[in-house]
Design a protein around this motif. Structure first.
Motif, short mmCIF file in Angstrom:
data_model
loop_
_atom_site.label_atom_id
_atom_site.label_comp_id
_atom_site.label_asym_id
_atom_site.label_seq_id
_atom_site.Cartn_x
_atom_site.Cartn_y
_atom_site.Cartn_z
N LEU A 115 -4.94 48.75 23.44
CA LEU A 115 -6.35 49.13 23.45
C LEU A 115 -7.04 48.64 24.73
O LEU A 115 -7.85 49.35 25.32
CB LEU A 115 -7.06 48.56 22.21
N SER B 57 -9.06 50.36 29.18
CA SER B 57 -10.42 50.23 28.64
C SER B 57 -11.45 50.03 29.75
O SER B 57 -12.64 49.84 29.48
CB SER B 57 -10.49 49.12 27.59
N LEU C 294 -16.49 63.39 28.67
CA LEU C 294 -15.57 62.75 27.72
C LEU C 294 -15.60 63.45 26.36
O LEU C 294 -14.58 63.64 25.71
CB LEU C 294 -15.89 61.26 27.58
N LYS D 287 -13.25 66.23 25.55
CA LYS D 287 -11.87 65.92 25.17
C LYS D 287 -11.80 65.30 23.78
O LYS D 287 -10.93 65.66 23.00
CB LYS D 287 -11.26 64.94 26.19
N VAL D 288 -12.67 64.36 23.47
CA VAL D 288 -12.46 63.58 22.25
C VAL D 288 -13.39 63.96 21.11
O VAL D 288 -13.22 63.48 19.98
CB VAL D 288 -12.56 62.05 22.53
N ALA E 266 -17.09 62.95 17.07
CA ALA E 266 -16.63 61.87 16.18
C ALA E 266 -15.78 60.87 16.96
O ALA E 266 -15.85 59.66 16.71
CB ALA E 266 -15.82 62.46 15.02
N VAL F 219 -16.53 56.83 17.34
CA VAL F 219 -15.55 55.77 17.05
C VAL F 219 -15.40 54.86 18.27
O VAL F 219 -15.38 53.63 18.16
CB VAL F 219 -14.20 56.40 16.66
N MET F 220 -15.31 55.46 19.45
CA MET F 220 -15.15 54.64 20.66
C MET F 220 -16.37 53.74 20.89
O MET F 220 -16.23 52.59 21.29
CB MET F 220 -14.92 55.54 21.88
N GLY G 177 -18.20 52.56 18.58
CA GLY G 177 -18.06 51.50 17.58
C GLY G 177 -17.11 50.40 18.05
O GLY G 177 -17.38 49.21 17.87
N ILE G 178 -16.02 50.81 18.68
CA ILE G 178 -15.06 49.83 19.20
C ILE G 178 -15.73 49.00 20.31
O ILE G 178 -15.62 47.78 20.36
CB ILE G 178 -13.81 50.55 19.74
N LYS G 179 -16.43 49.69 21.17
CA LYS G 179 -17.16 49.00 22.25
C LYS G 179 -18.10 47.95 21.67
O LYS G 179 -18.14 46.80 22.13
CB LYS G 179 -17.93 50.04 23.08
N ALA H 17 -17.93 46.48 18.83
CA ALA H 17 -17.20 45.39 18.18
C ALA H 17 -16.82 44.31 19.20
O ALA H 17 -16.85 43.12 18.90
CB ALA H 17 -15.95 45.92 17.49
N PHE H 18 -16.45 44.72 20.41
CA PHE H 18 -16.09 43.75 21.44
C PHE H 18 -17.33 43.21 22.15
O PHE H 18 -17.39 42.04 22.49
CB PHE H 18 -15.20 44.42 22.51
N LEU I 216 -17.86 55.18 30.76
CA LEU I 216 -17.24 55.86 29.61
C LEU I 216 -18.24 56.72 28.84
O LEU I 216 -17.99 57.89 28.60
CB LEU I 216 -16.60 54.89 28.62
N PHE I 217 -19.35 56.13 28.46
CA PHE I 217 -20.30 56.84 27.62
C PHE I 217 -21.50 57.28 28.44
O PHE I 217 -22.19 56.45 29.02
CB PHE I 217 -20.74 55.96 26.46
#
Lengths: 471, 471
Positions: free
Chosen positions: B195, B199, B427, B430-431, B434, B438-439, B441-443, B445-446, B457-458
């Motif tokens: 992951l 990143s 982005l 491609k993804v 949803a 999710v991405m 959300g991961i961001k 979390a860290f 990225l966003f």
């Protein structure tokens, strides 16, 4: 008990026959391959396609009902036991090979496909899918992905993770995501593909996978090296890698394993050996010849008692079967078999085997050890009897010390079986408090209501680390 | 402007000389390899070890100051430009090879190590680290990990991701996590190692990496195949893979690239060819001979105009240099060079080249295309002039359509350069929505306060998809 309006809705989604909440179906899906672990689900559902999975997830989310997705349930860490009840989602109806793309060397499959059937299918097309977990005759590709299954060819070819390049998955709320693709390179955002591999059904329901295939090796040779000194066998593993030979397979069996395997499979294995290495090399015919001869020399230098190179494919298959039957053979000894998969850097195999034997002796329990020596992934396997609480307790203490030893040697608590429920109390030993917190954050990002396989990976309480009394 | 109490604290952590907020240091770290993108940081810090990185992050977190970690800044997607100011953390002082472990075939290194130095070092020990981004003479291992760099050997050997097996990283709040290890298998929890690879500095600061090494191939051969028909060249790529040959390198250059490379490197390349394939195979001497001959036959079947196998290593190096100098050579043509890396399934290379040429013609812009054909990763490269706003706008429109075409063909917006700032608006193409959620959300979390490389990225707004007018 599920709300009646929910069960009606689920039946409408999949059809009357494909949702069951009778006692028989519930009991049949209350356990997996892990001994001494059972928990009844409230219902069992068998979706046919991604749209159904999405609708099911939408319904379960609304009702806040947990769901455990599973294939054949060959899991060994309690990963597919529905600890908090709810619904078990069985993926067996979604078992098609959707495409094999010879131009891109990829296959696109559904999760319920049996691993061995897939391997056979692509091999018949002259292609190769290396991951070969020992359970592959019953395990599913979806289960392999959820657990990041390894296998006998992991040393040279890597594990499931290395072959999953695209996924379709349903998020807990019912949204469908697609990650990766028929692409050897894709850095568009975080690598959700690799994150979902090995996530043990806790982040999303995998509904389709694009897998990388490779050209098959032209030739293959198999050999056995037998040792009276177990540590010489372990040293041989290191010597082979140091000599810059990466065999396709480099497996280890200790004496107790050799004896039961021979009883079971009648292979005429030498029962007085302390360890056997099963070694396979593949590649071009010249490379295979050269490597096998170099490996033979290394075995002889390390004083192998006997080295035997299989002359025919049948003979080779028989030797491989010996290793593959280790778990089954050990399982016949006593009523309960607990197989673990502590993993260490491959240079520490000898130390780890020594520690396992010390720990088993200390607790007066029987532990046979076999496994994928080449990648440091050992399977210490305890044979015991679940009815004897006191003995089972000693086995548990022994395994705690084995995990502790693996961590001490720079290893991990699980190399290929997953954390599931059984190893959740030990996860912090490997990844630390901050690692656990990050993982919980990732879990919450995907699954805010904790509906996907709850109770796995994260334990309510981390086990206190035991102090190992040496010597 | 940074708070004075913060700059004093930062100076105390790293020492007076290793924190700078003078204009010179700020300007020098306001841009990277991406054209037309600049943003001044408030300060630049050069940590010496993990403990300092941890203390720095604790301080920056308290003050809510953004941080961009970087190596040499060879990034091509604006990934290391400090868009929101704050501190740039330069990893160059942490550039040591901590260990090469010949028994486990691993190396443990610090992030500021120059890629080519590392490769040279392990090659001198008879070991092999395959990832070889074109920027490797200046790029750092840490940067390669942050971007998941590819390179010319990606087809056969994979990319950076496939060689990172353990990481030490500092979380935004200063906590240090350790992932993986000297382990070929580790499924203890979510795969944080993979992951963090790719990143783009948005989740954690990488402070140490354990890399997998492999035995080097015994032999290697290099060849050029030249085509008057660009689509025959692209078809040849597919035919080679279909024949189950995976070359170590399978590179493509179109006519405009051939011409500038030849002007630059004086290689005597035939300037009337529409495409050149540069092909390299490695392995055992017998395999290399066999594969090169089979590839030669395929090229001839596909009506290559000329096939040339390098007879000496010097000759081969010269051919490789030709390909490696493509970007530099193109950069000499006009003031501004914009290099992209849209990627498609390798079977779609011919379609993609056709589409790129159509799109360039439609917008009246100059795009030369070269790249890693074997893995579908093309580098359409526009030569333009940043001062000509109108032309630059047409280039941007062309690239939007190129990304759109890549997605349509089952591909992705970036194969190895990352999303950074430049591709953030695409982005979602491609993804999906949803996937973005999710991405994010991961961001969170860290990095709950969005301090690590914010604005990457966003995108604030996703670009609307353009409608491609064909023909």
């Amino acid at each position: 008990m599920l709300d009646q309006s929910l069960t009606e809705r689920l039946r409408r989604i999949v059809g009357e026959r494909h949702f069951r909440d009778d006692q028989e179906a519930r009991v049949a899906h209350s356990y997996d391959g892990t001994p001494m672990l059972q928990s009844l689900p409230d219902g069992v559902i068998y979706p046919e396609n991604t749209a159904q999975v999405s609708e099911i997830m939408r319904a379960l989310s609304e009702y806040r009902v947990p769901v455990v997705s599973r294939g054949s349930g060959s899991n060994l860490s309690g990963g597919t036991v529905p600890l908090q009840g709810g619904v078990v989602m069985v993926m067996h109806r979604m078992n098609r090979i959707l495409e094999v793309d010879a131009e891109n060397l990829t296959a696109t499959v559904q999760p319920g496909l049996i691993t061995a059937e897939f391997i056979t299918h692509v091999e018949a097309m002259g292609l190769f899918y290396p991951p070969d977990p020992s359970s592959m005759r019953i395990s599913t590709i979806g289960g392999n992905i959820a657990e990041c299954s390894g296998g006998l060819r992991g040393l040279k070819y890597g594990t499931t993770k290395d072959y999953v390049i695209g996924l379709e998955a349903v998020l807990p709320g019912g949204d469908v995501i697609r990650t990766g693709g028929k692409l050897m390179k894709d850095v568009a955002g975080y690598d959700l593909t690799k994150l979902l591999v090995g996530s043990e059904g806790t982040l999303a329901i995998i509904t389709e996978a694009t897998l990388k295939l490779i050209p098959p090796p032209a030739a293959k040779k198999t050999m056995l090296a037998m040792f009276k000194d177990i540590y010489a066998a372990a040293r041989t593993v290191s010597r082979i890698i140091e000599a810059k030979i990466i065999p396709a397979t480099l497996e280890f069996m200790d004496n107790p394993t050799i004896r039961v395997v021979d009883d079971f499979a009648k292979l005429g294995l030498p029962r007085d050996m302390e360890a056997i290495l099963l070694i396979e090399q593949d590649g071009s015919p010249e490379t295979v010849e050269r490597d096998i001869e170099r490996i033979r020399s290394i075995c002889e230098l390390e004083k192998a008692d006997r080295v035997e190179v299989a002359e025919t494919r049948e003979h080779a298959d028989k030797l491989l079967t010996a290793r593959r039957s280790a778990f089954t053979a050990l399982a016949r000894l006593r009523p309960t078999t607990i197989l673990e998969d502590a993993t260490v850097p491959r240079s520490r195999i000898a130390d780890m085997v020594l520690r396992i034997n010390e720990i088993a002796r200390k607790h007066g329990v029987t532990i046979a050890t076999f496994g994928h020596a080449g990648d440091g992934n050992l399977h210490p396997t305890a044979t015991t009897d679940a009815r004897d609480k006191e003995e089972v307790h000693r086995v548990e203490l022994a395994f705690e010390e084995i995990f502790e030893a693996a961590i001490e040697l720079g290893g991990t608590i699980t190399g290929e079986h997953g954390v599931g429920m059984v190893k959740a109390p030990f996860l912090e030993w490997k990844v630390g408090r901050a690692g656990i917190d990050v993982m919980k954050g990732i879990k919450a990002a995907f699954d805010p209501h904790n509906l996907l396989n709850p109770g796995k990976l994260f334990a309510k309480e981390t086990r206190r680390r035991v102090v190992i009394e040496r010597g």
